[in-house]
Design an enzyme around this catalytic site. Structure first.
Site, short mmCIF file in Angstrom:
data_model
loop_
_atom_site.label_atom_id
_atom_site.label_comp_id
_atom_site.label_asym_id
_atom_site.label_seq_id
_atom_site.Cartn_x
_atom_site.Cartn_y
_atom_site.Cartn_z
N ASP A 21 -31.70 33.99 20.24
CA ASP A 21 -31.78 35.43 20.01
C ASP A 21 -33.07 35.66 19.21
O ASP A 21 -33.68 34.70 18.72
CB ASP A 21 -30.55 35.89 19.21
CG ASP A 21 -30.58 37.37 18.89
OD1 ASP A 21 -31.16 38.14 19.67
OD2 ASP A 21 -30.01 37.75 17.85
N ASP A 23 -33.93 38.95 16.84
CA ASP A 23 -33.65 39.56 15.54
C ASP A 23 -32.54 38.82 14.82
O ASP A 23 -31.44 38.66 15.35
CB ASP A 23 -33.26 41.03 15.72
CG ASP A 23 -34.43 41.88 16.17
OD1 ASP A 23 -35.53 41.69 15.64
OD2 ASP A 23 -34.24 42.74 17.05
#
Length: 268
Positions: A21, A23
């Site tokens: 991922d 953020d």
């Protein structure tokens, strides 16, 4: 290009693709996104109540709850305005009533917020989380496919990645997907299922690195194993379905992850 020896090594391992991922995993970003949203609300004088003289401002505790409940910027704002009333603003003097006007409000705010977020990233004050770059390089050297899957807007994710992992690493990714690339945001598994297809790797041979329960649910719903590197805003979430939980990746090697996933595959 991976050498023949590294490729054969990775093919014998359960771990064939490592998916990050962005953020919260590659960078600590919650406070930066919140700042950008609040700057957008101030810029357009967004007010949810006629009696309010100050523009909308999301506090840190509220934003932690919001971003851990709802993935994607537009869904966050749409949910908030449904719950608290559609706002007046310099975009629409009166609260929008039609679906078209509501969509225009959300789109305008999100576009401005995205550009503001880019400015913050460009400031040079943001650094990648510990261990991320080393682990990416280890995976690439071992012939393991590397991907980034983020629910955020593509242009902002590209800027983040180019700034934080470098253009060479970004261009070397085997797959890159953002929120714009799928119809449903996390916790829907679409983004990870799409990544699996593009990588040409079975879901069971993919390992996802996430930081939140939303991301964990997306990964596990896609049939992938997931490790968590939590942040200050996600540390208290229930990560019982993760195969490992870490404060960061500073002491985690590729070998550690290979053993983890191998144990999962054997157990199944």
């Amino acid at each position: 290009m991976a050498s023949a020896s590294s490729s054969s090594s990775s093919s014998s391992s359960a771990l064939q693709a490592l998916i990050f991922d962005c953020d919260g995993v590659i960078l600590e970003s919650e406070h930066l996104h919140r700042q950008a949203y609040n700057d957008a609300f101030a810029h357009f004088n967004v007010r949810c109540s006629p009696s309010t003289t100050e523009p909308l401002n999301w506090g840190s505790e509220f934003y932690d709850e919001l971003q851990n409940r709802i993935g994607g910027g537009k869904p966050k704002m749409r949910w908030y305005f449904k719950e608290n009333g559609w706002p007046s603003s310099s975009i629409f003097e009166s609260p929008p009533e039609s679906d078209t006007d509501k969509a225009k409000l959300i789109d305008t705010l999100q576009d401005w917020k995205t550009e503001r977020y880019k400015e913050i990233i460009k400031s040079g004050t943001v650094e990648p989380r510990p261990g991320v770059l080393r682990l990416m390089d280890e995976a690439k050297s071992a012939g393991i496919k590397l991907a980034v899957c983020s629910a955020a807007t593509k242009s902002s994710v590209i800027l983040c990645l180019e700034s934080l992992i470098g253009i060479e690493r970004f261009q070397g990714l085997d797959c890159f997907l953002a929120g714009d690339d799928v119809k449903e945001k996390k916790p829907d598994p679409s983004i990870y299922l799409t990544a699996s297809k593009r990588l040409g790797i079975l879901e069971k041979n993919c390992l996802v690195v996430e930081d939140s329960i939303i991301g964990l649910q997306a990964a596990t719903s896609a049939g992938m194993s997931c490790v968590i590197t939590y942040t200050s805003s996600t540390a208290n979430q229930d990560f019982k379905d993760a195969i490992a939980i870490y404060p960061d990746l500073s002491n985690i090697s590729l070998k550690n992850l290979e053993v983890l996933l191998q144990n999962v595959v054997v157990a199944k």
